[in-house]
Design a protein around this motif. Structure first.
Motif, mmCIF file in Angstrom:
data_model
loop_
_atom_site.group_PDB
_atom_site.id
_atom_site.type_symbol
_atom_site.label_atom_id
_atom_site.label_comp_id
_atom_site.label_asym_id
_atom_site.label_seq_id
_atom_site.Cartn_x
_atom_site.Cartn_y
_atom_site.Cartn_z
ATOM 1 N N LEU A 1 0.885 -1.175 0.000
ATOM 2 C CA LEU A 1 0.000 0.000 0.000
ATOM 3 C C LEU A 1 0.909 1.206 0.000
ATOM 4 N N SER A 2 0.950 1.949 -1.113
ATOM 5 C CA SER A 2 1.885 3.067 -1.154
ATOM 6 C C SER A 2 1.279 4.298 -1.808
ATOM 7 N N LEU A 3 1.891 5.427 -1.492
ATOM 8 C CA LEU A 3 1.457 6.723 -2.013
ATOM 9 C C LEU A 3 2.580 7.268 -2.876
ATOM 10 N N VAL A 4 2.222 7.952 -3.961
ATOM 11 C CA VAL A 4 3.214 8.671 -4.752
ATOM 12 C C VAL A 4 2.925 10.159 -4.583
ATOM 13 N N LEU A 5 3.735 10.809 -3.738
ATOM 14 C CA LEU A 5 3.579 12.250 -3.502
ATOM 15 C C LEU A 5 4.365 13.016 -4.568
ATOM 16 N N THR A 6 3.882 14.201 -4.913
ATOM 17 C CA THR A 6 4.643 15.046 -5.835
ATOM 18 C C THR A 6 5.082 16.341 -5.142
ATOM 19 N N ASN A 7 4.822 16.431 -3.849
ATOM 20 C CA ASN A 7 5.282 17.599 -3.087
ATOM 21 C C ASN A 7 5.278 17.225 -1.600
ATOM 22 N N ARG A 8 5.744 18.161 -0.754
ATOM 23 C CA ARG A 8 5.778 17.895 0.695
ATOM 24 C C ARG A 8 4.817 18.821 1.439
ATOM 25 N N GLU A 9 3.683 19.120 0.797
ATOM 26 C CA GLU A 9 2.645 19.909 1.463
ATOM 27 C C GLU A 9 2.310 19.293 2.824
ATOM 28 N N PRO A 10 2.231 20.116 3.897
ATOM 29 C CA PRO A 10 1.873 19.570 5.218
ATOM 30 C C PRO A 10 0.610 18.699 5.184
ATOM 31 N N PHE A 11 -0.400 19.113 4.414
ATOM 32 C CA PHE A 11 -1.619 18.300 4.329
ATOM 33 C C PHE A 11 -1.287 16.868 3.913
ATOM 34 N N ASN A 12 -0.448 16.737 2.890
ATOM 35 C CA ASN A 12 -0.133 15.401 2.369
ATOM 36 C C ASN A 12 0.680 14.581 3.366
ATOM 37 N N ILE A 13 1.628 15.226 4.022
ATOM 38 C CA ILE A 13 2.467 14.508 4.993
ATOM 39 C C ILE A 13 1.627 14.071 6.200
ATOM 40 N N LEU A 14 0.755 14.960 6.651
ATOM 41 C CA LEU A 14 -0.084 14.613 7.807
ATOM 42 C C LEU A 14 -1.069 13.498 7.450
ATOM 43 N N LEU A 15 -1.621 13.569 6.247
ATOM 44 C CA LEU A 15 -2.525 12.506 5.786
ATOM 45 C C LEU A 15 -1.774 11.171 5.719
ATOM 46 N N TYR A 16 -0.559 11.224 5.195
ATOM 47 C CA TYR A 16 0.280 10.015 5.133
ATOM 48 C C TYR A 16 0.515 9.476 6.542
ATOM 49 N N ALA A 17 0.802 10.364 7.475
ATOM 50 C CA ALA A 17 1.014 9.939 8.871
ATOM 51 C C ALA A 17 -0.259 9.304 9.434
ATOM 52 N N TYR A 18 -1.403 9.888 9.104
ATOM 53 C CA TYR A 18 -2.682 9.322 9.572
ATOM 54 C C TYR A 18 -2.872 7.912 9.001
ATOM 55 N N GLY B 1 -3.333 15.771 -2.072
ATOM 56 C CA GLY B 1 -3.671 14.443 -2.581
ATOM 57 C C GLY B 1 -2.470 13.828 -3.263
ATOM 58 N N PHE B 2 -2.678 12.633 -3.821
ATOM 59 C CA PHE B 2 -1.557 11.866 -4.397
ATOM 60 C C PHE B 2 -2.113 10.695 -5.194
ATOM 61 N N ALA B 3 -1.208 10.020 -5.876
ATOM 62 C CA ALA B 3 -1.564 8.738 -6.473
ATOM 63 C C ALA B 3 -1.419 7.664 -5.406
ATOM 64 N N ILE B 4 -2.332 6.725 -5.396
ATOM 65 C CA ILE B 4 -2.238 5.551 -4.525
ATOM 66 C C ILE B 4 -1.803 4.388 -5.405
ATOM 67 N N GLU B 5 -0.708 3.749 -5.050
ATOM 68 C CA GLU B 5 -0.173 2.622 -5.833
ATOM 69 C C GLU B 5 -0.219 1.370 -4.978
ATOM 70 N N ILE B 6 -0.893 0.350 -5.447
ATOM 71 C CA ILE B 6 -0.948 -0.887 -4.666
ATOM 72 C C ILE B 6 -0.423 -2.038 -5.519
ATOM 73 N N GLY B 7 0.218 -2.987 -4.871
ATOM 74 C CA GLY B 7 0.708 -4.133 -5.623
ATOM 75 C C GLY B 7 1.598 -5.024 -4.784
ATOM 76 N N ALA B 8 1.976 -6.163 -5.352
ATOM 77 C CA ALA B 8 1.917 -6.493 -6.760
ATOM 78 C C ALA B 8 0.549 -7.025 -7.193
ATOM 79 N N VAL B 9 0.026 -6.446 -8.278
ATOM 80 C CA VAL B 9 -1.178 -6.937 -8.936
ATOM 81 C C VAL B 9 -0.894 -6.946 -10.439
#
Lengths: 301, 301
Positions: free
Chosen positions: A117-134, A164-172
């Protein structure tokens, strides 16, 4: 916590790559059953981004839709189907978001790499980092890869929003529905929407004090022959080791006669190891550096 | 052992489906390095069957090449690329096999189903059963599925010979090289060629007294909506259980809301569970009956 921006519109898209069935079928399901995505403080918009590619079970029709978004609108006469589709998606979204673009975008992907279960971030916006932490507080195996989009080229669907970000899941495998990954992805999306709700209400739950971020260093291509085809494969000892350390002397490739190629560029962390769609992009795997990002500072500032 | 037919020409083909990289890349490798396939008593012919589909990483260009072979040559003016390619392959083979067709054909495939190392037989020729028994003596996990080709339709590449079979390995995603599966497949092919050598010399090694054969009963399709798309997925408890018994009450499908569909047609053995290419063929999995085949009788008769 200081007063924060209210987030009004959240896009949840799938099928940006037509053969990545997890997101495509979830988007299709949520278009018919939007209640799963509903939260009190904002509007969620489900989207099946590339219906035409989905209907023929291919990543794209003419070019990669997820490298076709130009939020500033430079392309006057897009020739390839996906450039025109990207423009249409942007126009549709503006209609649905009171003239603007979505406040947040979650774009669902799957990969043949063992990205979990992974995220592909394109920036380090606090919103994105905090969401990732959540997300890590709820699903400890979630990892995030930080990718810097080249400004000179059309980009990701989620580049239409800084949140927001891309959510990448795998291997599928492509063209396959794996029920476990489908439900895990839906759970992850649900947690993302819960977080937006917390954010809008100005009350975040307790978060881990720091999170690891795997930040892009460079791509590594396969050894290739005169015909451009790979002459070696990902080594079995590298296969499946996404987000794990790669050290000098570790085997990375093996050719058809069993001869090995070893890593010799210092400790790094590999991601997207053996992704099917990247054979044509010249990427066998991507190496990153691991950075520990403090979330406490983000909450205070 | 009684006097047996000498086998002069053995075809080893891969890339019959262009996105099944294991066989395609092995065929490409063996065309450049034929010594791996060389044995004293016969000629081995490597073939990359659908180069055009391979070059665009698709199963086929216009139709499934592995459902396009008409050994009796009924199709005078083939319209689809693969019908014409099938005809060309047959003509090429006749040139390479002294006017006839290969004595034995091994056609390499991969699948997104967890088929492990498996064979797809289209008949119960003693040669094929004994070869299967030999492979099991070397690789105990090898299984064989017995499929009856419909006589009214063009068939498998390996239908050009009654000896030999398709080799199916997996789970492997399409468009991906998995080194472990590549080497396992090469080992299996090498053992197949060794067996042909034993056969030609009239001296077979000791074989298991019986082998299990999973014989076709029927295909099971996904539940589908008005748009023809699946409305449910292979259940996580069925996923990966190829060649294992399926019993009444076992869950087989789960929809996007988590509702289950249970099996209620008596004990059977499922194969090709969740193969990507079979979504369009209307096959979620195939059920078989398990038959124990005696090899001792075959050796005596």
């Amino acid at each position: 916590m200081k007063k924060i921006q209210h987030l009004d519109h959240v896009l949840v898209s799938g099928g940006t790559h037509g053969n990545e069935y997890t997101g495509a079928f979830l988007a299709r399901h949520w278009l018919q059953n939007p209640e799963f995505l509903r939260r009190a403080s904002f509007k969620t918009i489900p989207l099946l981004a590339n219906q035409r590619a989905f209907s023929i079970c291919r990543r794209y029709v003419e070019r990669d839709l997820n490298r076709s978004f130009h939020p500033s609108g430079e392309i006057a006469n897009p020739e390839a189907f996906e450039l025109s589709r990207a423009r249409d998606i942007e126009l549709e979204l503006r209609k649905n978001c009171a003239g603007g673009l979505p406040s947040v975008i979650f774009d669902l992907h799957s990969t043949t790499a063992q990205m979990g279960l992974s995220l592909v971030l394109t920036n380090r916006e606090p919103f994105n980092i905090l969401l990732y932490a959540y997300l890590r507080s709820k699903f400890p195996s979630v990892n995030a890869y930080l990718w810097q989009e080249p400004k000179s080229q059309p980009g990701f669907l989620n580049s239409l929003s800084k949140f927001g970000f891309a959510i990448e899941i795998g291997a599928v495998a492509n063209g396959v529905l794996n029920a476990e990954w489908v439900f895990k992805t839906a759970d992850l999306v649900s947690a993302c929407l819960d977080f937006v709700e917390f954010w809008n209400c100005g009350e975040l739950p307790a978060l881990p004090p720091s999170v690891p971020l795997y930040s892009f260093l460079n791509h590594v291509d396969y050894p290739r022959g005169d015909d451009g085809l790979p002459t070696a494969m990902i080594h079995p000892l590298l296969q499946g080791r996404d987000f794990q350390p790669l050290k000098d002397g570790d085997p990375i490739f093996i050719d058809f006669k069993g001869r090995e190629i070893l890593w010799n560029s210092g400790t790094a962390w590999a991601v997207f190891i053996n992704e099917a769609a990247y054979y044509e992009k010249g990427i066998a795997f991507t190496v990153t550096e691991k950075i520990e990002v403090n979330t406490v500072d983000l909450l205070i500032n």
